[in-house]
Design a protein around this motif. Structure first.
Motif, mmCIF file in Angstrom:
data_model
loop_
_atom_site.group_PDB
_atom_site.id
_atom_site.type_symbol
_atom_site.label_atom_id
_atom_site.label_comp_id
_atom_site.label_asym_id
_atom_site.label_seq_id
_atom_site.Cartn_x
_atom_site.Cartn_y
_atom_site.Cartn_z
ATOM 1 N N PHE A 193 0.849 -1.195 0.000
ATOM 2 C CA PHE A 193 0.000 0.000 0.000
ATOM 3 C C PHE A 193 0.884 1.245 0.000
ATOM 4 C CE2 PHE A 193 -1.896 3.514 2.340
ATOM 5 C CZ PHE A 193 -3.003 3.734 1.537
ATOM 6 N N GLN A 194 0.591 2.164 -0.891
ATOM 7 C CA GLN A 194 1.350 3.414 -0.918
ATOM 8 C C GLN A 194 0.380 4.580 -0.997
ATOM 9 O OE1 GLN A 194 4.858 3.765 -3.325
ATOM 10 N NE2 GLN A 194 4.596 1.683 -4.056
ATOM 11 N N LEU A 195 0.708 5.604 -0.262
ATOM 12 C CA LEU A 195 -0.139 6.791 -0.272
ATOM 13 C C LEU A 195 0.745 7.997 -0.515
ATOM 14 C CD1 LEU A 195 -2.991 8.031 0.581
ATOM 15 C CD2 LEU A 195 -1.953 8.349 2.812
ATOM 16 N N GLY A 196 0.313 8.887 -1.362
ATOM 17 C CA GLY A 196 1.057 10.121 -1.603
ATOM 18 C C GLY A 196 0.123 11.305 -1.427
ATOM 19 N N VAL A 197 0.548 12.289 -0.673
ATOM 20 C CA VAL A 197 -0.303 13.465 -0.447
ATOM 21 C C VAL A 197 0.466 14.698 -0.883
ATOM 22 C CG1 VAL A 197 -1.458 14.864 1.300
ATOM 23 C CG2 VAL A 197 -1.458 12.384 1.505
ATOM 24 N N THR A 198 -0.192 15.581 -1.571
ATOM 25 C CA THR A 198 0.472 16.829 -1.934
ATOM 26 C C THR A 198 -0.490 17.998 -1.767
ATOM 27 O OG1 THR A 198 1.492 18.098 -3.715
ATOM 28 C CG2 THR A 198 -0.075 16.407 -4.382
ATOM 29 N N THR A 199 0.040 19.149 -1.416
ATOM 30 C CA THR A 199 -0.775 20.363 -1.410
ATOM 31 C C THR A 199 -0.318 21.262 -2.558
ATOM 32 O OG1 THR A 199 0.773 21.332 0.141
ATOM 33 C CG2 THR A 199 -1.208 20.341 1.079
ATOM 34 N N THR A 200 0.329 20.664 -3.540
ATOM 35 C CA THR A 200 0.786 21.367 -4.736
ATOM 36 C C THR A 200 1.554 22.649 -4.375
ATOM 37 O OG1 THR A 200 -1.278 20.562 -5.660
ATOM 38 C CG2 THR A 200 0.071 21.860 -7.103
ATOM 39 N N HIS A 201 2.646 22.473 -3.659
ATOM 40 C CA HIS A 201 3.577 23.555 -3.308
ATOM 41 C C HIS A 201 3.058 24.536 -2.271
ATOM 42 C CE1 HIS A 201 6.638 22.649 -6.310
ATOM 43 N NE2 HIS A 201 5.618 22.289 -7.072
ATOM 44 N N GLN A 202 1.830 24.322 -1.745
ATOM 45 C CA GLN A 202 1.330 25.293 -0.770
ATOM 46 C C GLN A 202 2.050 25.119 0.572
ATOM 47 O OE1 GLN A 202 -0.510 27.693 -1.704
ATOM 48 N NE2 GLN A 202 -0.893 26.853 -3.726
ATOM 49 N N SER A 203 2.138 23.869 1.038
ATOM 50 C CA SER A 203 2.814 23.661 2.320
ATOM 51 C C SER A 203 3.101 22.181 2.520
ATOM 52 C CB SER A 203 1.930 24.189 3.460
ATOM 53 O OG SER A 203 2.357 23.616 4.670
#
Ligand code: SAH
Length: 513
Positions: free
Chosen positions: A137-147
């Motif tokens: 299982f892999q999870l990736g989270v991004t706030t697209t350069h916000q923080s």
């Protein structure tokens, strides 16, 4: 559209371009990630102090450090010489605002090298992910350069809500999928009586509906047992009298479970649950209580229902307290009446406990008042699925009525022409409500005439229903010219309920004298 960084980069050369005097946390984490992905990190930094390097966590084989001022042509010299010297990926962590950053970005674009520039979505072609891995299982989270700090926090919150045995769930489902696709001799006998086309559909139904935590234990025979001949249960003379209750679990949210239902769940020996009973409710069943979830798959509903009823009778004869847990309300398209008759005819008259039906909760969570003065003075709950998969008799249009269609979203292509025959207008406001009151609830507001196109454009998220009528635009309207609008999530900001809260409220010292 930016692309997300995938981490399987064996043999690649990744360039980190930095300007700080010390190895910052960001740079250390980039280097570590690159090494873990199988690539070779090359750090270019003219300012890096020697002592920073001496105290570095990496050895020379792992990390190549080049102390020089970065130049654009370095992109084409630090790569793999056996290929073309062009680097495979670039990470810019420079703080200074030099024009070189844009030049690097432009050149990377030309050479098709993925580049990520810290704190600049404008100078990045891919986004960094805050990642979590457990087994496959892999999870990736991004706030697209916000923080990235926020991305980390969100990742932690998401991970905390996932079942602990996620790695087992993933590997078990992957295993089942392969075994269904490439049946080996061991499974041949078990799967013999199941048509090829149905197996993948069963598995996808299980994945869609079963409580997540239970997916780790599903076996190949769970997919097929329901097809085996059911033993006919003979009525035996019971020594200890069992009892049964048909209990509605509500649509999903714990705050919509009745106190009576909670009491029954807590006092059951065995819970026979429909596959639609929401995860939040399954999660509060005490660990010691036995649970059986109906194995209803397309084409197998009758067998699964019979299996469940038989298990019920067997256990009643053993003097057990059975809770037949049904989604929503047992008497709204829940076969509650049939089950009542079945158990009563075997000598066990069920106690029936109502539940909040999705038919009436869905409009509420979608901000649709089902009755509203001068707009709607009738509510009709109907189904889009008749007996043996045929279409049922559909209602004639009435402008003063809110109509809720259950079990209908997958059949809209067939249903709509019949509605138009019955004078339904194409500009009628409608709202699709999926997983009402669950955290992944989704609302889609549109008009009847646009419904098919909209449903085609979004992947379905069952269970879902359709609310129709002018009441749909009393409190919430589409903007001018807007074809549809999607609203995600159910936020119980004021009534967020946990089992802890319920038990707290019911505790002795708070009860009236
Ligand atoms: N007894 C249930 C209905 C069972 S029929 C009740 O009273 O709610 C199953 C149908 O109910 C599904 O096909 C879907 O149309 C609807 N449904 C059930 N739960 C839902 C939910 N949480 N959100 C939206 N629709 C739901």
């Amino acid at each position: 559209m930016k692309f997300l960084c995938a981490h399987e980069c064996s043999g690649e050369h990744h360039l980190i371009i930095d300007d700080s005097e010390n190895l910052s946390r960001v740079v250390i984490s980039r280097i570590t990630n690159i090494i873990e992905s199988g690539a070779k990190p090359i750090l270019v930094n003219e300012n890096l102090a020697v002592q920073a390097l001496n105290s570095a966590l990496f050895n020379q084989q792992e990390l190549e450090v080049v102390q020089k001022k970065i130049e654009v042509r370095d992109l084409e010299t630090f790569g793999r010489c056996e290929v073309d010297n062009v680097v495979d990926r670039v990470f810019v962590t420079m703080k200074s605002d030099e024009p070189i950053k844009r030049q690097l970005f432009e050149r990377c674009k030309k050479l098709r090298i993925p580049i990520n520039t810290i704190n600049s979505s404008e100078l990045s072609s891919f986004t960094m992910l805050s990642t979590y891995k457990k087994g496959d299982f892999q999870l990736g989270v991004t706030t697209t350069h916000q923080s990235c700090k926020l991305a980390n926090r969100l990742k932690r919150e998401i991970v905390q809500k996932l079942p602990e045995n996620l790695d087992q769930i993933v590997s078990n489902i992957g295993n089942l999928k392969r075994r269904i696709q490439f049946i080996d001799s061991e499974d041949e006998d078990i799967l013999d009586d199941v048509k090829d086309v149905k197996r993948p559909r069963w598995l996808s139904q299980i994945i869609e509906y079963y409580p997540l935590s239970k997916l780790a234990d599903i076996s190949i025979s769970d997919l097929t047992d329901a097809y085996a001949n059911m033993p006919v249960v003979e009525q035996q003379h019971a020594t200890k009298q069992g009892r049964i209750s048909l209990v509605g679990s509500g649509p999903g949210s714990l705050s919509m479970l009745t106190v009576g239902a909670l009491h029954e769940i807590y006092n059951a020996d065995l819970i026979l649950a429909d596959k639609l009973v929401p995860q939040q409710i399954i999660d509060i069943i005490p660990k010691k209580t036995e649970v059986f979830i109906a194995r209803k798959f397309p084409g197998n509903a009758e067998n699964a229902q019979q299996e469940l009823l038989n298990i019920g009778i067997e256990n009643l004869q053993r003097g057990k307290h059975i809770v037949r847990l049904k989604q929503g309300d047992p008497y709204i398209f829940g076969r509650g009446g049939e089950e009542y008759n079945f158990f009563a005819s075997h000598g066990y008259k069920p106690v029936v406990m109502p539940g909040l039906t999705s038919a009436l909760v869905a409009p509420v969570v979608a901000t649709v008042p089902t009755t509203h003065r001068d707009v709607s003075d009738q509510v009709l709950v109907c189904t889009g699925t008749g007996k043996k998969g045929k279409l049922p008799d559909l209602p004639v249009f009435q402008s003063n009525r809110t109509v809720v269609f259950l079990m209908s979203l997958g059949k809209m292509v067939d249903i709509l022409p019949l509605l138009y025959d019955r004078k339904w207008p194409t500009d009628l406001p409608v709202c699709v409500v999926e997983r009402a009151s669950c955290p992944d609830q989704r609302l889609i507001r549109t008009r009847l005439g646009d419904l098919i196109d909209v449903l085609k454009a979004v992947e379905s998220r069952p269970p879902g229903l359709l609310v129709t009528g002018y009441s749909c635009e009393v409190l919430c309207k589409l903007d001018n010219g807007q074809k549809y609008r999607i609203e995600e999530g159910y936020h119980e900001t004021h009534v967020r309920t946990s089992l802890h809260d319920i038990i707290g409220v019911l505790s002795e010292d708070k009860l009236p004298k």
